[in-house]
Design an enzyme around this catalytic site. Structure first.
Site, PDB file in Angstrom:
ATOM      1  N   GLY A  20       0.831  -1.203   0.000  1.00  0.00           N
ATOM      2  CA  GLY A  20       0.000   0.000   0.000  1.00  0.00           C
ATOM      3  C   GLY A  20       0.858   1.241   0.000  1.00  0.00           C
ATOM      4  O   GLY A  20       2.046   1.174  -0.309  1.00  0.00           O
ATOM      5  N   ASN A  21       0.265   2.384   0.307  1.00  0.00           N
ATOM      6  CA  ASN A  21       1.055   3.615   0.427  1.00  0.00           C
ATOM      7  C   ASN A  21       0.439   4.509   1.481  1.00  0.00           C
ATOM      8  O   ASN A  21      -0.607   4.197   2.047  1.00  0.00           O
ATOM      9  CB  ASN A  21       1.178   4.315  -0.938  1.00  0.00           C
ATOM     10  CG  ASN A  21      -0.176   4.687  -1.509  1.00  0.00           C
ATOM     11  OD1 ASN A  21      -0.898   5.487  -0.934  1.00  0.00           O
ATOM     12  ND2 ASN A  21      -0.537   4.075  -2.638  1.00  0.00           N
ATOM     13  N   TYR A  22       1.074   5.653   1.743  1.00  0.00           N
ATOM     14  CA  TYR A  22       0.686   6.501   2.876  1.00  0.00           C
ATOM     15  C   TYR A  22      -0.490   7.437   2.593  1.00  0.00           C
ATOM     16  O   TYR A  22      -0.822   8.259   3.432  1.00  0.00           O
ATOM     17  CB  TYR A  22       1.873   7.358   3.309  1.00  0.00           C
ATOM     18  CG  TYR A  22       2.971   6.580   3.987  1.00  0.00           C
ATOM     19  CD1 TYR A  22       2.721   5.866   5.145  1.00  0.00           C
ATOM     20  CD2 TYR A  22       4.261   6.576   3.463  1.00  0.00           C
ATOM     21  CE1 TYR A  22       3.730   5.158   5.777  1.00  0.00           C
ATOM     22  CE2 TYR A  22       5.280   5.868   4.086  1.00  0.00           C
ATOM     23  CZ  TYR A  22       5.009   5.163   5.242  1.00  0.00           C
ATOM     24  OH  TYR A  22       5.997   4.468   5.862  1.00  0.00           O
ATOM     25  N   ALA A  27      -3.908   7.808  -4.851  1.00  0.00           N
ATOM     26  CA  ALA A  27      -2.527   7.352  -5.030  1.00  0.00           C
ATOM     27  C   ALA A  27      -2.616   5.863  -5.351  1.00  0.00           C
ATOM     28  O   ALA A  27      -2.620   5.016  -4.457  1.00  0.00           O
ATOM     29  CB  ALA A  27      -1.725   7.587  -3.767  1.00  0.00           C
TER      30      ALA A  27
END
Ligand code: CTP
Length: 402
Positions: free
Chosen positions: A208-210, A276
């Site tokens: 995943g990402n932030y 994102a």
């Protein structure tokens, strides 16, 4: 813009109520039809006789008329209004609005209002900055209420600071701006992607990402408060999205997000790609939890995810507007322009991770918008909510009239 509009002016009990008479006059002068609703405390600060004379209508305050026992219907008033303006809104009234404490006609009217509500807070600086007030104001904002921020200056308490009700001219300006935006955006369909995507490795792990989803959600709320028909396709975020008119579709992976967007995009006037999206996903997803002892060191083979922006760009309909984001670390402008062209976007919103005010999890952002026509608009660092307003302003200048 205000000619013939039905406006409910709610007045609560603060010293700034004396300015409401002038606000009422300005609204009437602009051609609006105004119905005043006042709280019992409001009447301590300004008389209903003054307000009735200025509005040309009896002022509503009690649930029942004292002499006849006739019931005043807040539902009718809520349905009648094209806009409700609460000015001044005291800390108490804001708290009651945020929590649905319907113990006076102003609050019951607010709870029955079908159209936009606008609030001009007025209080002492300490009351304004108190976490309780700020929490309630945030709740109202999330519920789709437009807040006309108080100004700074001399306060009735003798102290000086933020808390003065904004000047009536500025409140009228905000109302005109709302109707102008509504005129352009009413009925427009806006599709927004927001948040990260998670790409499963096994049933308990993911890539995943932030991304927090804050920017995409702020844009959704801004467009919804301007009367647009907004759908958000959101990756896994814990944020609430409580604007009553926003439709939310929750997805997990890039593939799912792409699938929803491809279904929805053909009916959208504007698509804003604020998510994102993970560029890669594991080629294979393990059906059960991968065990360390059995696997040892491991290599994950990743395959490219669909590029949602490029997919929608390739099938863009005439008159449709596509807006992408680019979060860059270097060669920011060049990279953003390249993405704008490659994905067939109309605008790209550039933010740089080198700016301390921009990036994931932050409440602020600093953007530059670049258009396919070569227009570049740079903005100061602002809260994500204000950035959303700048994006909406810039975009709807360019949305063709229906
Ligand atoms: N985007 C998308 N689908 C993807 C990747 C990106 O819709 N699979 C969208 C983003 O939502 C954003 C824009 O494309 O609006 C640019 O995203 P970004 O990640 O900066 O671009 P990439 O093409 O993935 O380039 P990079 O190599 O810099 O990650």
């Amino acid at each position: 813009m205000l000619k013939g509009k039905h406006i409910v002016l709610g007045i609560s009990g603060g010293i700034a109520a004396y300015k409401s008479a002038y606000l009422l006059r300005l609204l009437i002068r602009k051609g609006a039809e105004v119905q005043v609703v006042i709280t019992p405390n409001g009447k301590e600060f300004i008389t209903p006789a003054t307000l009735a004379a200025l509005s040309g209508k009896p002022v509503v305050s009690e649930f029942f008329a004292a002499n006849t026992g006739e019931w005043h219907s807040h539902v009718d008033l809520g349905l009648w209004a094209d806009l409700m303006i609460v000015a001044p809104a005291t800390a108490s009234t804001i708290g009651k609005m945020a929590n649905g404490i319907a113990d006076n006609m102003l609050i019951t009217t607010y709870l029955s209002a079908k159209e936009q509500v606008m609030v001009a807070p007025a209080m002492d600086l300490d009351m304004w900055s108190h976490p309780s007030t700020q929490r309630n104001v945030e709740t109202l904002r999330r519920d789709g209420v437009i807040i006309v921020e108080p100004g700074s200056g001399e306060l009735a308490s003798g102290l000086s600071g933020k808390g003065r009700m904004e000047e009536p001219e500025k409140i009228v300006e905000a109302a005109e701006k709302f109707f102008a935006a509504q005129h352009t955006l009413k009925g427009k369909k806006i599709l927004i992607t927001a948040g990260p995507t998670y790409e499963n490795i096994d049933p308990v792990r993911f890539i995943g990402n932030y991304s927090s989803g804050k920017m995409g959600f702020a844009i959704a709320e801004e467009f919804a408060s301007r009367g647009a028909d907004v759908t958000v396709v959101a990756g896994p975020v814990s944020l609430p999205l409580s604007h009553p008119s926003v439709k939310r579709i929750d997805v997990t992976s890039a593939k799912e997000m792409c699938c929803e967007c491809v279904k929805l995009a053909p009916s959208a006037d504007v698509v804003i790609l604020a998510a994102a999206v993970a560029d890669y996903a594991p080629e294979e997803v393990a059906g059960s939890k991968i065990k360390r002892e059995e696997t040892g060191d491991m290599v994950l083979r990743l395959v490219k995810n669909p590029d949602i922006a490029a997919t929608l760009g390739a099938s863009k309909l005439p008159g449709q507007m596509l807006v992408g984001f680019a979060l860059e670390t270097d060669h920011e402008y060049e990279n953003a322009c390249r993405k704008l062209q490659k994905k067939n976007l109309d605008w790209i919103v550039l933010n740089s991770l080198r700016d301390p005010e921009a990036g994931f999890m932050k409440d602020t952002n600093k953007i530059t918008m670049v258009s396919a026509c070569g227009e570049t608009v740079a903005f100061e660092a602002k809260s994500k909510r204000e950035v959303a307003a700048d994006i909406a302003d810039t975009i709807f200048r360019n949305v063709p009239e229906k």
